[in-house]
Design a protein around this motif. Structure first.
Motif, PDB file in Angstrom:
ATOM      1  N   ASP A   1       0.713  -1.060  -0.248  1.00  0.00           N
ATOM      2  CA  ASP A   1       0.323   0.275  -0.168  1.00  0.00           C
ATOM      3  C   ASP A   1       0.934   0.872  -0.264  1.00  0.00           C
ATOM      4  N   ALA A   2       0.938   2.450  -1.048  1.00  0.00           N
ATOM      5  CA  ALA A   2       0.850   4.024  -0.760  1.00  0.00           C
ATOM      6  C   ALA A   2       1.529   4.371   0.540  1.00  0.00           C
ATOM      7  N   LYS A   3       0.116   4.404   1.637  1.00  0.00           N
ATOM      8  CA  LYS A   3       0.302   4.575   3.228  1.00  0.00           C
ATOM      9  C   LYS A   3       1.380   4.187   3.912  1.00  0.00           C
ATOM     10  N   TYR A   4       1.807   2.627   3.611  1.00  0.00           N
ATOM     11  CA  TYR A   4       3.043   2.304   4.237  1.00  0.00           C
ATOM     12  C   TYR A   4       4.024   2.554   3.785  1.00  0.00           C
ATOM     13  N   VAL A   5       4.319   2.833   2.400  1.00  0.00           N
ATOM     14  CA  VAL A   5       5.783   3.664   1.703  1.00  0.00           C
ATOM     15  C   VAL A   5       5.767   4.751   1.956  1.00  0.00           C
ATOM     16  N   ILE A   6       4.516   5.658   1.944  1.00  0.00           N
ATOM     17  CA  ILE A   6       5.371   6.894   2.040  1.00  0.00           C
ATOM     18  C   ILE A   6       5.140   7.255   3.601  1.00  0.00           C
ATOM     19  N   ASP A   7       4.835   6.551   4.372  1.00  0.00           N
ATOM     20  CA  ASP A   7       4.876   6.182   5.515  1.00  0.00           C
ATOM     21  C   ASP A   7       6.223   6.126   5.984  1.00  0.00           C
ATOM     22  N   PHE A   8       7.277   5.034   5.401  1.00  0.00           N
ATOM     23  CA  PHE A   8       8.381   5.108   5.822  1.00  0.00           C
ATOM     24  C   PHE A   8       9.657   5.965   4.986  1.00  0.00           C
ATOM     25  N   TYR A   9       8.744   6.295   4.155  1.00  0.00           N
ATOM     26  CA  TYR A   9       9.920   6.547   3.293  1.00  0.00           C
ATOM     27  C   TYR A   9       9.686   8.421   4.049  1.00  0.00           C
ATOM     28  N   GLU A  10       9.153   8.969   5.059  1.00  0.00           N
ATOM     29  CA  GLU A  10       8.939  10.005   5.016  1.00  0.00           C
ATOM     30  C   GLU A  10       9.743  10.171   6.776  1.00  0.00           C
ATOM     31  N   ASN A  11       9.458   8.440   7.490  1.00  0.00           N
ATOM     32  CA  ASN A  11       9.441   9.039   9.092  1.00  0.00           C
ATOM     33  C   ASN A  11      10.903   7.733   9.670  1.00  0.00           C
ATOM     34  N   SER A  12      11.057   6.659   9.208  1.00  0.00           N
ATOM     35  CA  SER A  12      11.740   6.250   8.830  1.00  0.00           C
ATOM     36  C   SER A  12      13.569   6.374   8.607  1.00  0.00           C
ATOM     37  N   GLU A  13      14.164   5.839   9.519  1.00  0.00           N
ATOM     38  CA  GLU A  13      15.149   6.537   9.595  1.00  0.00           C
ATOM     39  C   GLU A  13      16.395   5.868   8.285  1.00  0.00           C
ATOM     40  N   ARG A  14      15.917   4.656   8.337  1.00  0.00           N
ATOM     41  CA  ARG A  14      16.648   3.772   7.353  1.00  0.00           C
ATOM     42  C   ARG A  14      15.822   4.048   5.976  1.00  0.00           C
ATOM     43  N   LYS A  15      17.383   3.475   4.816  1.00  0.00           N
ATOM     44  CA  LYS A  15      17.379   4.149   3.744  1.00  0.00           C
ATOM     45  C   LYS A  15      16.369   2.325   2.539  1.00  0.00           C
ATOM     46  N   SER A  16      15.991   1.439   3.207  1.00  0.00           N
ATOM     47  CA  SER A  16      15.467   0.903   2.817  1.00  0.00           C
ATOM     48  C   SER A  16      14.535  -0.188   3.137  1.00  0.00           C
ATOM     49  N   ILE A  17      13.012  -0.633   2.553  1.00  0.00           N
ATOM     50  CA  ILE A  17      11.794  -1.225   3.592  1.00  0.00           C
ATOM     51  C   ILE A  17      12.495  -2.918   3.960  1.00  0.00           C
ATOM     52  N   PRO A  18      13.266  -3.083   4.828  1.00  0.00           N
ATOM     53  CA  PRO A  18      13.472  -4.787   5.094  1.00  0.00           C
ATOM     54  C   PRO A  18      12.544  -5.599   4.223  1.00  0.00           C
ATOM     55  N   TYR A  19      13.178  -6.798   4.011  1.00  0.00           N
ATOM     56  CA  TYR A  19      12.239  -8.313   3.178  1.00  0.00           C
ATOM     57  C   TYR A  19      11.214  -8.156   4.295  1.00  0.00           C
TER      58      TYR A  19
END
Lengths: 198, 198
Positions: A149-167
């Motif tokens: 879901d785009a909501k999850y990706v946007i939230d991760f993109y904007e709020n996580s310090e990680r530069k990649s989404i773990p598998y």
């Protein structure tokens, strides 16, 4: 066997030749993108023919600098522009659908560098207007494709310090898109599951 | 003064300079298309900023034959392809919007030759999936722009013996799109009027 809400039923056959070609390809940048893109395009064509939804691919934006009109209209100088929106959009049950497809060679995470800030902004606008927005992300070497879901990706993109989404996050928050014969990548069953009753 | 359903209000100022340049232009093929296209693009940008809807223009499809990678990636041989869908689509209140914009120099009718069979087929698919589909048609010399439902155009295209839609039919079946300052062409008020309560 999959049953769509409109009553259509079809069975899925695994296509060995496709899996083999997928394994044997060189994972060059071009091939990679084309495999996923090709699979989605063929699936969209199937959905269109079956009357299930209408999803089209936006053409790659090209900035045309020079056109030679002496032999028809041949473009002799131009360059590719970065897509400021997403690759695909369309309509399903009157609702607006918008998604971006990405493939990675990584096996443990999906690098956010694959997604542009423009695309994040675009998807935020889509969500604001109640469109259905998501990503189709392929882990090419794992031969796995996910709906996220785009909501999850946007939230991760904007709020996580990680530069990649773990598998592992794909296994928790995503939906695996099964590969089949027709359609090649059946993401519509996932939309049915999430939004079918809304 | 226009009041949108979300409560936003704005006044429209006629822009004299624009009207003058419109009158004084040479009505060349390029200018014509660009005026209407430019006005729609600016209106879409306004709608986006105001959070009213999100409509994007599909890039012109270009078939790339040759790319020179010696100085970056310069396209040295390519040609324009015919748009097999429409120019614009997007989302408004979760609903899928799809339309084609056309301009004509004729003053008594709109020639159907301006619309391709592919576009008619595409719009039939949009309607099948409950999308909102229409045309924005400009009579450049009359300085009039109309909203015309795709259903009407498709019916005329398929069932009429005439090769052009008479101007009078636009007055009966279409909605005139008022030209203003912001937005330049306010077609969204027409969508509000037709679909606002559905």
């Amino acid at each position: 066997m999959i049953k769509y809400s409109n009553g259509q039923i079809f069975t899925k056959k695994p296509k060995k030749s496709q899996q083999l070609s997928r394994k044997s390809n060189s994972f060059s940048h071009g091939n990679r993108g084309m495999n996923l893109e090709g699979d989605i395009n063929i699936s969209n064509e199937y959905y269109k023919i079956k009357g299930l939804c209408l999803i089209t691919k936006r053409p790659t934006p090209i900035n045309v600098v020079k056109v030679d009109y002496s032999k028809g209209a041949i473009i002799t100088n131009a360059y590719f522009e970065k897509q400021s929106t997403t690759d695909y959009n369309g309509v399903w049950k009157g609702r607006y659908i918008d998604f971006e497809a990405k493939s990675t060679l990584k096996t443990t995470s999906f690098p956010l560098a694959n997604i542009s800030t423009h695309q994040i902004e675009h998807l935020k606008h889509v969500l604001k207007h109640n469109g259905i927005a998501f990503f189709i992300i392929e882990f090419a070497r794992l031969e796995k494709v996910f709906y996220l879901d785009a909501k999850y990706v946007i939230d991760f993109y904007e709020n996580s310090e990680r530069k990649s989404i773990p598998y592992g996050q794909f296994l928790i928050h995503g939906y695996e898109i099964k590969k089949g014969y027709t359609p090649r990548l059946d993401y519509l069953v996932i939309l049915e599951e999430i939004y079918g009753n809304s």
